[in-house]
Design a protein around this motif. Structure first.
Motif, PDB file in Angstrom:
ATOM      1  N   ASP A 248       0.845  -1.191   0.000  1.00 12.66           N
ATOM      2  CA  ASP A 248       0.000   0.000   0.000  1.00 12.66           C
ATOM      3  C   ASP A 248       0.883   1.245   0.000  1.00 12.66           C
ATOM      4  O   ASP A 248       2.074   1.170   0.262  1.00 12.66           O
ATOM      5  CB  ASP A 248      -0.885   0.027   1.256  1.00 12.66           C
ATOM      6  CG  ASP A 248      -1.931  -1.079   1.206  1.00 12.66           C
ATOM      7  OD1 ASP A 248      -2.198  -1.565   0.085  1.00 12.66           O
ATOM      8  OD2 ASP A 248      -2.444  -1.452   2.266  1.00 12.66           O
ATOM      9  N   PRO A 252      -3.588   5.686  -5.022  1.00 13.85           N
ATOM     10  CA  PRO A 252      -4.769   6.135  -4.279  1.00 13.85           C
ATOM     11  C   PRO A 252      -5.986   5.266  -4.585  1.00 13.85           C
ATOM     12  O   PRO A 252      -6.203   4.884  -5.734  1.00 13.85           O
ATOM     13  CB  PRO A 252      -4.986   7.568  -4.786  1.00 13.85           C
ATOM     14  CG  PRO A 252      -3.662   7.991  -5.301  1.00 13.85           C
ATOM     15  CD  PRO A 252      -2.988   6.768  -5.822  1.00 13.85           C
ATOM     16  N   TYR A 270      -5.004   4.506   0.422  1.00 16.65           N
ATOM     17  CA  TYR A 270      -4.277   3.845  -0.668  1.00 16.65           C
ATOM     18  C   TYR A 270      -4.707   2.397  -0.795  1.00 16.65           C
ATOM     19  O   TYR A 270      -5.035   1.747   0.189  1.00 16.65           O
ATOM     20  CB  TYR A 270      -2.770   3.865  -0.397  1.00 16.65           C
ATOM     21  CG  TYR A 270      -2.150   5.232  -0.492  1.00 16.65           C
ATOM     22  CD1 TYR A 270      -1.950   5.819  -1.742  1.00 16.65           C
ATOM     23  CD2 TYR A 270      -1.735   5.913   0.639  1.00 16.65           C
ATOM     24  CE1 TYR A 270      -1.362   7.074  -1.835  1.00 16.65           C
ATOM     25  CE2 TYR A 270      -1.149   7.158   0.548  1.00 16.65           C
ATOM     26  CZ  TYR A 270      -0.961   7.742  -0.699  1.00 16.65           C
ATOM     27  OH  TYR A 270      -0.388   8.967  -0.796  1.00 16.65           O
TER      28      TYR A 270
END
Ligand SMILES: [Zn+2]
Length: 338
Positions: A248, A252, A270
């Motif tokens: 992550d 986004p 994210y």
């Protein structure tokens, strides 16, 4: 067998050689073949000229002069270096060539004898490409650098295409039995060379040098052709790939995701690349299901038209069709992905 170039190929080889080109309207079909009953080709050489005038494009490409219908060349070369295509067929540029001179170009000899009428003649328009280069030919009018550079490129492009040497490039004054003097005049410069007088020998030397390089080459550049930096292939490890798919913090999340958070430090801001891919795949499946359902509904509805069935029956039929279609899509998807 040196078959004449098609219009498309003619343009392509010039562009590859770095020549700026334009097309005179109708050039691909304009020639002196049908009108004379003579065929253009096989071609064995290029014949270079000066126009002995100014603004001569229309004359060369189409109009011709009294007693000599156009086209008067295959290419008109402007002072700017712009090559305008005038014909892909037979053009009135060469007239009769002395056979002794023609033979020296045909056989690509390193020397070319003065044209002798007594050796016989050949119809030069049958066997040669003609380049008309814009210049007054008075010995004072200068061939600009860009024009001479394009001229060398044009001759080289044709030689390169046919596998000819630069000894296939002749000048009108070298073949004419009518006392032609073209081409003639000072050249502004070429490559690293300053002003010089046009001579067929120097022109052929410049074409020959060009042919030693790829078509993309430019003369006289002091910097060598750029060599791309060597790349060392570094394979990604399984650990790298896993990191790319699962980590992550880089991609986004969609703003309409259930756990989306505007807080960049929150988990929902994210997604990993893997989560993104899975969401995309699920979205596509859902869309396909909806499309199948819609299509089935329309078909089921059409099947009920005119049967006089009550609304409940129609609805039931449509619902069953939708359910069957959705199941079928799932089966298709699974059987393709497993
Ligand atoms: Zn000429």
């Amino acid at each position: 067998m040196a078959t004449p170039l098609s219009a498309g190929r003619f343009l392509a080889i010039l562009k590859a050689e770095g020549v700026k080109t334009a097309e005179y309207p109708g050039w691909t079909t304009r020639g002196r073949d049908a009108a004379t009953g003579r065929q253009f080709g096989p071609v064995h050489m290029i014949l270079n000229h000066h126009t002995a005038g100014t603004n001569s494009l229309a004359v060369v490409a189409k109009n011709g002069v009294a007693g000599l219908p156009g086209p008067l060349a295959h290419i008109h070369l402007a002072k700017s270096g712009l090559a305008t295509m005038c014909s892909a067929g037979r053009a009135n540029h060469a007239g009769p060539m002395a056979k002794n001179a023609y033979d020296s170009f045909l056989n690509e000899r390193s020397t070319h004898p003065a044209p002798s009428k007594s050796s016989g003649t050949v119809d030069g328009n049958d066997v040669s490409y003609g380049i008309e280069t814009e210049n007054l030919g008075n010995g004072k009018d200068v061939y600009p650098r860009a024009q001479y550079d394009a001229w060398v490129r044009i001759d080289a492009a044709i030689c390169r295409e046919y596998g000819w040497s630069a000894e296939s490039c002749g000048c009108h004054k070298e073949t004419s039995i009518e006392g032609k003097i073209d081409p003639k005049g000072p050249v502004e410069g070429y490559g690293a060379r300053g002003r010089f007088e046009f001579t067929p020998k120097q022109f052929r030397a410049d074409v020959a040098e060009r042919l030693k390089h790829p078509a993309s080459w430019s003369p006289g550049s002091s910097t060598p052709d750029p060599t791309p930096p060597k790349e060392t292939a570094v394979p990604l490890t399984d650990a790298d790939l896993k990191l790319l798919a699962t980590r992550d913090g880089y991609f986004p999340a969609p703003r309409d995701a259930a756990d989306y958070s505007t807080d960049k430090k929150a988990a929902g801001h994210y997604w990993s690349l893997g989560t993104h891919l899975r969401a995309q795949s699920e979205g596509i499946r859902a869309a396909r299901r909806e499309l199948a359902a819609l299509s089935a509904a329309v078909t089921a509805l059409a099947g009920q038209v005119g049967k006089g069935a009550d609304t409940a029956t129609v609805v039931a039929a449509v619902q069953k069709a939708i359910a069957d279609a959705v199941i079928k899509v799932d089966v298709d998807i699974n059987s393709k992905e497993s």
